[in-house]
Design a protein around this motif. Structure first.
Motif, PDB file in Angstrom:
ATOM      1  N   ILE A   1      48.223  43.887  56.686  1.00  0.00           N
ATOM      2  CA  ILE A   1      47.420  43.432  55.547  1.00  0.00           C
ATOM      3  C   ILE A   1      46.960  41.995  55.794  1.00  0.00           C
ATOM      4  CG2 ILE A   1      47.404  43.027  53.062  1.00  0.00           C
ATOM      5  CD1 ILE A   1      49.592  45.120  52.789  1.00  0.00           C
ATOM      6  N   GLN A   2      45.658  41.788  55.832  1.00  0.00           N
ATOM      7  CA  GLN A   2      45.084  40.472  56.107  1.00  0.00           C
ATOM      8  C   GLN A   2      44.540  39.783  54.868  1.00  0.00           C
ATOM      9  OE1 GLN A   2      45.627  39.323  59.111  1.00  0.00           O
ATOM     10  NE2 GLN A   2      46.509  41.298  59.651  1.00  0.00           N
ATOM     11  N   PHE A   3      44.213  40.541  53.826  1.00  0.00           N
ATOM     12  CA  PHE A   3      43.720  39.979  52.576  1.00  0.00           C
ATOM     13  C   PHE A   3      43.937  40.997  51.465  1.00  0.00           C
ATOM     14  CE2 PHE A   3      40.207  41.882  54.922  1.00  0.00           C
ATOM     15  CZ  PHE A   3      39.783  42.853  54.027  1.00  0.00           C
ATOM     16  N   ILE A   4      43.818  40.533  50.235  1.00  0.00           N
ATOM     17  CA  ILE A   4      43.978  41.387  49.060  1.00  0.00           C
ATOM     18  C   ILE A   4      42.724  41.298  48.211  1.00  0.00           C
ATOM     19  CG2 ILE A   4      45.190  41.598  46.854  1.00  0.00           C
ATOM     20  CD1 ILE A   4      46.785  42.805  49.002  1.00  0.00           C
ATOM     21  N   ASP A   5      42.179  42.452  47.830  1.00  0.00           N
ATOM     22  CA  ASP A   5      40.995  42.494  46.967  1.00  0.00           C
ATOM     23  C   ASP A   5      41.392  42.414  45.502  1.00  0.00           C
ATOM     24  OD1 ASP A   5      38.967  42.710  48.894  1.00  0.00           O
ATOM     25  OD2 ASP A   5      39.340  44.846  49.142  1.00  0.00           O
ATOM     26  N   THR A   6      40.460  41.907  44.695  1.00  0.00           N
ATOM     27  CA  THR A   6      40.611  41.965  43.247  1.00  0.00           C
ATOM     28  C   THR A   6      39.737  43.094  42.708  1.00  0.00           C
ATOM     29  OG1 THR A   6      38.743  40.502  42.772  1.00  0.00           O
ATOM     30  CG2 THR A   6      40.877  39.465  43.213  1.00  0.00           C
ATOM     31  N   GLU A   7      39.870  43.337  41.417  1.00  0.00           N
ATOM     32  CA  GLU A   7      38.926  44.252  40.791  1.00  0.00           C
ATOM     33  C   GLU A   7      37.528  43.619  40.875  1.00  0.00           C
ATOM     34  OE1 GLU A   7      39.116  44.559  36.504  1.00  0.00           O
ATOM     35  OE2 GLU A   7      40.383  42.788  36.415  1.00  0.00           O
ATOM     36  N   PRO A   8      36.473  44.424  40.929  1.00  0.00           N
ATOM     37  CA  PRO A   8      35.120  43.857  41.089  1.00  0.00           C
ATOM     38  C   PRO A   8      34.663  43.094  39.854  1.00  0.00           C
ATOM     39  CG  PRO A   8      35.012  46.236  40.730  1.00  0.00           C
ATOM     40  CD  PRO A   8      36.468  45.902  40.909  1.00  0.00           C
ATOM     41  N   ILE A   9      33.812  42.103  40.078  1.00  0.00           N
ATOM     42  CA  ILE A   9      33.211  41.356  38.973  1.00  0.00           C
ATOM     43  C   ILE A   9      31.700  41.359  39.167  1.00  0.00           C
ATOM     44  CG2 ILE A   9      33.657  39.199  40.233  1.00  0.00           C
ATOM     45  CD1 ILE A   9      33.719  37.787  37.532  1.00  0.00           C
ATOM     46  N   ARG A  10      30.982  41.754  38.119  1.00  0.00           N
ATOM     47  CA  ARG A  10      29.515  41.834  38.160  1.00  0.00           C
ATOM     48  C   ARG A  10      28.945  41.080  36.961  1.00  0.00           C
ATOM     49  NH1 ARG A  10      31.305  46.850  39.940  1.00  0.00           N
ATOM     50  NH2 ARG A  10      30.526  47.463  42.004  1.00  0.00           N
ATOM     51  N   LEU A  11      28.091  40.099  37.247  1.00  0.00           N
ATOM     52  CA  LEU A  11      27.479  39.298  36.194  1.00  0.00           C
ATOM     53  C   LEU A  11      25.980  39.191  36.458  1.00  0.00           C
ATOM     54  CD1 LEU A  11      30.107  36.402  36.111  1.00  0.00           C
ATOM     55  CD2 LEU A  11      29.941  38.303  34.501  1.00  0.00           C
ATOM     56  N   GLU A  12      25.200  39.184  35.383  1.00  0.00           N
ATOM     57  CA  GLU A  12      23.741  39.093  35.513  1.00  0.00           C
ATOM     58  C   GLU A  12      23.210  38.115  34.476  1.00  0.00           C
ATOM     59  OE1 GLU A  12      19.830  42.060  35.666  1.00  0.00           O
ATOM     60  OE2 GLU A  12      21.851  42.870  35.463  1.00  0.00           O
ATOM     61  N   GLY A  13      22.270  37.268  34.902  1.00  0.00           N
ATOM     62  CA  GLY A  13      21.669  36.299  33.979  1.00  0.00           C
ATOM     63  C   GLY A  13      22.644  35.220  33.561  1.00  0.00           C
ATOM     64  N   LEU A  14      23.544  34.807  34.463  1.00  0.00           N
ATOM     65  CA  LEU A  14      24.569  33.821  34.109  1.00  0.00           C
ATOM     66  C   LEU A  14      23.955  32.432  33.991  1.00  0.00           C
ATOM     67  CD1 LEU A  14      27.643  33.542  33.666  1.00  0.00           C
ATOM     68  CD2 LEU A  14      27.839  32.989  36.097  1.00  0.00           C
ATOM     69  N   ASN A  15      24.174  31.754  32.827  1.00  0.00           N
ATOM     70  CA  ASN A  15      23.640  30.406  32.623  1.00  0.00           C
ATOM     71  C   ASN A  15      24.636  29.473  31.942  1.00  0.00           C
ATOM     72  OD1 ASN A  15      23.636  31.435  30.054  1.00  0.00           O
ATOM     73  ND2 ASN A  15      21.425  31.245  29.726  1.00  0.00           N
ATOM     74  N   VAL A  16      25.887  29.938  31.801  1.00  0.00           N
ATOM     75  CA  VAL A  16      26.955  29.098  31.237  1.00  0.00           C
ATOM     76  C   VAL A  16      28.199  29.253  32.112  1.00  0.00           C
ATOM     77  CG1 VAL A  16      26.132  29.222  28.848  1.00  0.00           C
ATOM     78  CG2 VAL A  16      27.702  30.972  29.712  1.00  0.00           C
ATOM     79  N   ASP A  17      29.143  28.320  31.959  1.00  0.00           N
ATOM     80  CA  ASP A  17      30.391  28.411  32.707  1.00  0.00           C
ATOM     81  C   ASP A  17      31.112  29.715  32.363  1.00  0.00           C
ATOM     82  OD1 ASP A  17      29.789  25.949  33.712  1.00  0.00           O
ATOM     83  OD2 ASP A  17      31.207  24.845  32.453  1.00  0.00           O
ATOM     84  N   TYR A  18      31.827  30.256  33.336  1.00  0.00           N
ATOM     85  CA  TYR A  18      32.469  31.564  33.158  1.00  0.00           C
ATOM     86  C   TYR A  18      33.921  31.492  33.618  1.00  0.00           C
ATOM     87  CZ  TYR A  18      33.463  36.546  33.807  1.00  0.00           C
ATOM     88  OH  TYR A  18      34.027  37.794  33.760  1.00  0.00           O
ATOM     89  N   THR A  19      34.824  32.066  32.812  1.00  0.00           N
ATOM     90  CA  THR A  19      36.247  32.158  33.163  1.00  0.00           C
ATOM     91  C   THR A  19      36.756  33.544  32.764  1.00  0.00           C
ATOM     92  OG1 THR A  19      36.630  29.794  32.850  1.00  0.00           O
ATOM     93  CG2 THR A  19      38.553  31.225  32.809  1.00  0.00           C
ATOM     94  N   SER A  20      37.505  34.170  33.659  1.00  0.00           N
ATOM     95  CA  SER A  20      38.038  35.501  33.363  1.00  0.00           C
ATOM     96  C   SER A  20      39.257  35.772  34.230  1.00  0.00           C
ATOM     97  CB  SER A  20      36.977  36.567  33.612  1.00  0.00           C
ATOM     98  OG  SER A  20      37.517  37.870  33.402  1.00  0.00           O
TER      99      SER A  20
END
Length: 319
Positions: free
Chosen positions: A182-201
């Motif tokens: 194992i060389q890396f670990i994936d996260t669940e996917p994140i998809r954002l469109e039209g982002l114009n403000v700071d984002y935290t999740s």
């Protein structure tokens, strides 16, 4: 209703109660007789190992079940139908061990076996008389996180650092032969469109492809994106020619090239020509051509969508 009719109804009602009582009584008596008889049945019991060394981990190739034939009355056998018995084996009681493998001898006549089974009948036969426990080296490793992302910013917006994971790595532990791959670990996917403000999740670590023997800490990370307004910038950069042979002099046209990029407004005035390097490699030039390919070999990390207005530079060899 007359007294005669009432008495007749009461008599029938009492007869029904008596009949129901004897039906239940005879049924229970029949069940007691049947369950008191001896039966022979093949059962499968679970196997659990205790007191494993701290630096070792259980291997699924170990014997985890044992089939045996039991003989006893119906009540004793019925208890094994309701609850699958578990045989406990302490690693310290192994009769033989070698290369992280431990072996346990099973004697069907042993009182200890019956005690472990909580069975007072007879054990007629067992499928195997030796159980094998296999252990692996428990390896712990820190590996980076890879975020599956598809992010589209609103027009005129962007991010200097993009998506930042906190923490940016996790600790995984488990069998060494698995952890080493194992060389890396994936996260669940994140998809954002039209982002114009700071984002935290919060993002969960994707464990679907990992065996159950692999443990991950932590199981979720925090994703942050600092968004700012972007604008287009440009700089004129002098071209550097590499690998010119000794005794050869060349002239290039033009001598500098325009680099175009997108940058956050807060960083716009921080960008200068000294942050860039554009090079051409004379050694890669074709003898039939008078052009060299340009490469952007150095640039600030805070700019995006960088491009050269020209991809080639013309040169002349002076003799």
């Amino acid at each position: 209703m007359t007294s005669r009719i009432k008495n007749k109804f009461s008599f029938k009602k009492n007869n029904a109660k008596v009949f129901l009582f004897f039906l239940i009584f005879t049924s229970m008596l029949w069940l007691l007789i049947q369950f008191s008889k001896n039966y022979t049945k093949e059962v499968e019991v679970g196997v659990h190992y205790t007191n494993l060394p701290q630096d070792k981990i259980f291997n699924d190739e170990s014997d985890q079940t044992l089939r045996m034939v039991l003989n006893g009355n119906g009540f004793r056998l019925m208890n094994h139908d309701w609850k699958k018995p578990i045989l406990q084996f302490n690693v310290d009681d192994a009769v033989y061990s070698s290369d992280d493998q431990y072996y346990f001898h099973i004697d069907k006549e042993s009182a200890i076996l019956k005690k472990k089974l909580d069975f007072e009948g007879r054990v007629l036969s067992i499928h195997k008389d030796t159980l094998r426990l296999k252990l692996d080296v428990n390896l712990e490793k820190k590996i980076p996180i890879r975020i599956k992302q598809d992010i589209l910013y609103a027009i005129g917006y962007g991010s200097d650092k993009g998506l930042v994971a906190s923490p940016d790595s996790v600790i995984i532990s488990g069998p060494s032969k698995i952890i080493d791959t194992i060389q890396f670990i994936d996260t669940e996917p994140i998809r954002l469109e039209g982002l114009n403000v700071d984002y935290t999740s919060a993002l969960d670590i994707d464990t679907q492809e990992l065996p159950n023997t692999v443990n991950i800490v932590p199981k979720e990370i925090e994703a942050n994106i600092l968004v700012s307004k972007f604008t287009e910038g440009s700089q004129k950069i002098a071209i550097t020619v590499n690998n010119i042979p000794e005794g050869v002099e060349i002239k290039i046209f033009p001598k500098e090239i325009t680099v175009v990029y997108r940058v956050g407004l807060d960083m716009y005035n921080e960008i200068s020509p000294r942050d860039f390097m554009v090079t051409a490699d004379y050694a890669k030039a074709s003898e039939e051509s008078s052009y060299m390919t340009l490469e952007l070999t150095d640039k600030p990390t805070s700019i995006h969508d960088v491009r050269l207005q020209e991809k080639q530079v013309q040169f002349v060899v002076l003799k």
